[in-house]
Scaffold this motif. Sequence first.
Motif, mmCIF file in Angstrom:
data_model
loop_
_atom_site.group_PDB
_atom_site.id
_atom_site.type_symbol
_atom_site.label_atom_id
_atom_site.label_comp_id
_atom_site.label_asym_id
_atom_site.label_seq_id
_atom_site.Cartn_x
_atom_site.Cartn_y
_atom_site.Cartn_z
ATOM 1 N N ASN A 138 0.633 -1.187 -0.255
ATOM 2 C CA ASN A 138 -0.114 -0.067 0.038
ATOM 3 C C ASN A 138 0.929 1.290 0.084
ATOM 4 N N TYR A 139 0.709 2.092 -1.169
ATOM 5 C CA TYR A 139 1.347 3.148 -0.958
ATOM 6 C C TYR A 139 0.155 4.461 -0.946
ATOM 7 N N VAL A 140 -0.168 5.088 0.352
ATOM 8 C CA VAL A 140 -1.323 5.865 0.367
ATOM 9 C C VAL A 140 -1.029 7.184 0.902
ATOM 10 N N THR A 141 -1.718 8.123 0.195
ATOM 11 C CA THR A 141 -1.473 9.493 0.783
ATOM 12 C C THR A 141 -3.059 10.027 1.132
ATOM 13 N N ILE A 142 -3.166 10.644 2.500
ATOM 14 C CA ILE A 142 -4.486 11.224 2.768
ATOM 15 C C ILE A 142 -4.281 12.639 3.134
ATOM 16 N N ASN A 143 -5.065 13.275 2.446
ATOM 17 C CA ASN A 143 -4.908 14.886 2.626
ATOM 18 C C ASN A 143 -6.331 15.344 3.592
ATOM 19 N N ARG A 144 -6.244 16.050 4.625
ATOM 20 C CA ARG A 144 -7.277 16.337 5.460
ATOM 21 C C ARG A 144 -7.238 17.760 5.752
ATOM 22 N N LEU A 145 -8.448 18.425 5.927
ATOM 23 C CA LEU A 145 -8.813 19.739 6.005
ATOM 24 C C LEU A 145 -9.847 19.814 7.083
ATOM 25 N N SER A 146 -9.383 20.191 8.108
ATOM 26 C CA SER A 146 -10.572 20.191 9.229
ATOM 27 C C SER A 146 -10.383 21.603 10.129
ATOM 28 N N GLY A 147 -11.446 21.763 10.745
ATOM 29 C CA GLY A 147 -11.530 23.261 11.461
ATOM 30 C C GLY A 147 -12.728 23.204 12.508
ATOM 31 N N TYR A 148 -12.693 23.973 13.233
ATOM 32 C CA TYR A 148 -13.709 24.314 14.388
ATOM 33 C C TYR A 148 -13.977 25.635 14.847
ATOM 34 N N LEU A 149 -15.131 25.810 15.398
ATOM 35 C CA LEU A 149 -15.561 27.235 15.913
ATOM 36 C C LEU A 149 -16.436 27.061 17.128
ATOM 37 N N GLN A 150 -16.083 27.643 18.221
ATOM 38 C CA GLN A 150 -16.942 27.321 19.358
ATOM 39 C C GLN A 150 -17.060 28.656 20.017
ATOM 40 N N TRP A 151 -18.178 28.778 21.093
ATOM 41 C CA TRP A 151 -18.355 29.951 22.085
ATOM 42 C C TRP A 151 -18.661 29.479 23.150
ATOM 43 N N SER A 152 -18.202 29.935 24.175
ATOM 44 C CA SER A 152 -18.190 29.575 25.784
ATOM 45 C C SER A 152 -18.680 31.071 26.481
ATOM 46 N N ARG A 153 -19.417 30.792 27.421
ATOM 47 C CA ARG A 153 -20.000 31.920 28.330
ATOM 48 C C ARG A 153 -20.097 31.191 29.761
ATOM 49 N N ARG A 154 -19.924 32.358 30.622
ATOM 50 C CA ARG A 154 -20.080 31.928 31.872
ATOM 51 C C ARG A 154 -20.677 33.144 32.822
ATOM 52 N N ASP A 155 -22.075 32.882 33.198
ATOM 53 C CA ASP A 155 -22.845 33.990 33.849
ATOM 54 C C ASP A 155 -22.977 33.585 35.442
ATOM 55 N N ALA A 156 -22.957 34.847 36.139
ATOM 56 C CA ALA A 156 -23.380 34.811 37.734
ATOM 57 C C ALA A 156 -24.345 35.330 37.601
ATOM 58 N N LEU A 157 -25.477 34.817 38.361
ATOM 59 C CA LEU A 157 -27.084 35.289 38.111
ATOM 60 C C LEU A 157 -26.952 35.990 39.657
ATOM 61 N N SER A 158 -28.194 36.887 39.614
ATOM 62 C CA SER A 158 -28.231 37.562 40.934
ATOM 63 C C SER A 158 -28.359 36.521 41.893
ATOM 64 N N SER A 159 -29.243 35.510 41.624
ATOM 65 C CA SER A 159 -29.630 34.337 42.864
ATOM 66 C C SER A 159 -28.358 33.716 43.410
ATOM 67 N N GLY A 160 -27.127 34.074 42.851
ATOM 68 C CA GLY A 160 -25.900 33.403 43.173
ATOM 69 C C GLY A 160 -25.675 31.904 42.496
ATOM 70 N N ASP A 161 -26.527 31.627 41.629
ATOM 71 C CA ASP A 161 -26.003 30.560 40.586
ATOM 72 C C ASP A 161 -25.036 31.009 39.637
ATOM 73 N N THR A 162 -24.506 30.041 39.243
ATOM 74 C CA THR A 162 -23.257 29.998 38.177
ATOM 75 C C THR A 162 -23.663 29.142 36.908
ATOM 76 N N LEU A 163 -23.752 29.845 35.730
ATOM 77 C CA LEU A 163 -24.137 29.087 34.532
ATOM 78 C C LEU A 163 -22.915 29.181 33.486
ATOM 79 N N TYR A 164 -22.664 27.854 32.887
ATOM 80 C CA TYR A 164 -21.589 27.807 32.027
ATOM 81 C C TYR A 164 -22.315 27.154 30.629
ATOM 82 N N TYR A 165 -22.045 27.800 29.485
ATOM 83 C CA TYR A 165 -22.311 27.535 28.321
ATOM 84 C C TYR A 165 -21.207 27.164 27.301
ATOM 85 N N ASN A 166 -21.428 26.232 26.423
ATOM 86 C CA ASN A 166 -20.393 25.914 25.150
ATOM 87 C C ASN A 166 -21.083 25.269 24.179
ATOM 88 N N LEU A 167 -21.005 26.129 22.922
ATOM 89 C CA LEU A 167 -21.803 25.298 21.473
ATOM 90 C C LEU A 167 -20.325 25.583 20.659
#
Length: 824
Positions: free
Chosen positions: A486-515
């Motif tokens: 086997n003489y094999v060549t593999i070309n790959r192109l990959s990428g990503y994008l993500q968003w994160s956020r951390r909120d401290a609510l007035s109730s004292g709860d802490t939220l964390y999101y990631n998409l």
Amino acid sequence: MTTYAQAQQEPPIIYGVMVDEDVKPIVGVSIYYDYKGKRETATTNKNGVYRLELPANEAVDVYFAHHDFKLSVIEGVQLKYGDKFRFDSQMFSTLDVLVIDNTNKREAEGLVAIQPDMVAHIAAATNDISAILKTFGSTNNNNELSTGYNVRGGNYDENLVYVNDIEVYRPFLIRSGQQEGLSFTNTAMVKNIAFSAGGFQSRFGDKLSSVLDITYRKPTDFGAALEATFLGGSLTLEGASKNKKWTGIVGARYRDNSLLVNSQDTETNFKPTFADIQSYVTFTPNDKWEFSFLGNVSQNKYHYQPLYRQTNFGTVDDPQALIIYYDGQEKDEYKTYFGALTSEYKVSPDFRLKLIGSLYHTQEQEHFDILGQYLLGEVDNNLGSETAGQVQFPRGVGSQLNHARNNLDALIANVELKGYYEIAKNAFEGGIKFTREDFRDRLYEWEVIDSAGFSINPPFIDAPNDQPYSPYNGPLVPFQNVRALNYVTINRLSGYLQWSRRDALSSGDTLYYNLGVRAHQWQVQQETGPDGKSQVVFSPRAQFAVKPNWNSNMLFRLSGGFYYQPPFYRELRDQNGVVQPDVKAQRSIHLVAAHEYGFTLGGNENANGKVSPSKKFKLVTELYYKDMDDVNTYTLENVRIRYRANNDATAYAYGLDMRLNGEFVPGTDSWISFGYMKTEENINNRGYIARPTDQRLKFGLLFQDYMPAIENLKMYLNLVYNTGLPGGSPSYADSYAYQSRLNDYRRADAGFSYVFAGPQVTKSDAKWLQPFKELSVGLEIFNLFNNLNSITNTWVRDVYTKNQYGIPNYLTTRVFSLKLLARI
């Protein structure tokens, strides 16, 4: 005059405030020094304030210790009578599994952090990060000679490993754990370790099961570390320039598995040499730029000459044995060269760019000619007989000749650009990566089986054979014959994008999101066969975590998404060694629900007015489900995976992982883990059967202790219990016809060490110990209870009944070793 004289005799004082990363006071920081065998200690109050008296006119090291933060030290503090020295400092999280007081980023991301020092001290045959992972309920490996591991029903090829954001690779031709020698990661150079068993973010690559994210440290001063055992050793040197713009760390390792291999039931002449040199260099010309180089050169030579083997199996009433006399040898070599350049530019305090280029080159050969002449029969179990323990009633006699001339040369180049941007409470991250993989592979191996003087044909040849009564006119072919170029060549192109956020609510709860979302495009091209078509996959992923403002310290996390694994080269080769260029990416829809609960025990006052030390604990529970399709099924021989390369199955995995970690003994970190998992696959709609990694129950324990009367004497216990894996099947056979299981896996490794110098023991006044930051000598006992564990079966045919017997391939027995650790 009296007032002045009193001031002259007042002991010097060090005082100040300790705060965390968020500049909040830290309660319970222990500030202490050791002087002439005596330790004086102070503790920060609720405002983070401390005050400690020091000996006058003496240079002492002042330590700042807290279970949730990195140990800090001021070396050589020397004050006069009446002096008052203010020292305010910021402490940073240890990133280990005991960070339970604050909602940090790693908890929200579902990453388990591991202390690198644990890897150096744990008693384990591999002395690698995998030894720690094997104590987790989510991670399994029934082979102490291998640094590979399975996570939640996946195999060795489904795990991502990063070092400083650079993906690293495993050798391709290794088929046995005893051939592995050294993993890529040099634990003596490690700063941080983080691990995710599933539901990880888009910034991590395209694999189905897990991520191991490792960061090497940047030294600030000269240092050296030495480790030596009967299995090998390592030497690490590090330093920095006077202006701290240049830093460098280099490590050399050597390993010899003879001590372990010679404890197995096969007598051998075993001459392995596993060695590597690794370096990490950084250059920071100014506040904007940073450049770094990571390099590794390794050479593994595995020379193996089996002589004799006797494996007893069966039951008490029906004891049986397999006896094999060997002739021939195996010579394998694996040479790898790896280099990576990284450049990071800080455009602004909130925006930075990172460019990574890496090159990985491996040259591997697997050459062997081994003739095994075997006798399968019943063992005389009459204790009064002169032949007790010997094979008296043969059921099968024959020979087996295995031949291989396998060579592989692979060159993998990567170029990746990453960007990080933060605005307000939002964090954005993205990247694009190009990979080119070039493989030159010759696979040439065959197996001939002779039973009672007759060559056995492979199962797919149905030619009548009633020798010696009539001559055989059918074809004479090897029982197995794999030939491919086997003489094999593999070309790959990959990428990503993500968003994160951390909120401290007035109730004292802490939220964390990631998409986030990943995309991956690849195409397989061949010189020796047809090209594949271009394929593209998209992987959306999400995480959500909440830390309620309750009296109880809890965190809830939900994560998952689509996880694709575009085929790597080994996944493209079918069982005949031929590359199938249009193999699809395996897909897994992964869902993880987790709960983390931190609590404290102790700290109560008894009848005598003494307060018991408080102990911090953390209980982590995770439920998960994985639904998989386009599954690339495989057979497993020790650690070699041979794929069918036809995406002919669907599969699923679900389970429960629990881990309780904390201070079972004051001042030490330990944990107990439990895992339940079930994973099955349906091949060509024939019904669901257990996958090769269907490990149902798992118990793990990592325990540290010391003797209160002799605080310098430490003990480390590493215990694992797994229910039996499926016994596997020959690569040529129908998996549905082989559904037996191996015996349960039970293993305990223990280490006992005397610490002459270290951060957790009283410093000695002996002059010869003064240069050492750590010095210990210990005894390690591998497989403490001498359990007979097996990883796979050897399949032997009975010439009379035409049955095939699965003979367990037993692993190592009890082994003793000495260990020396020194660090200056």
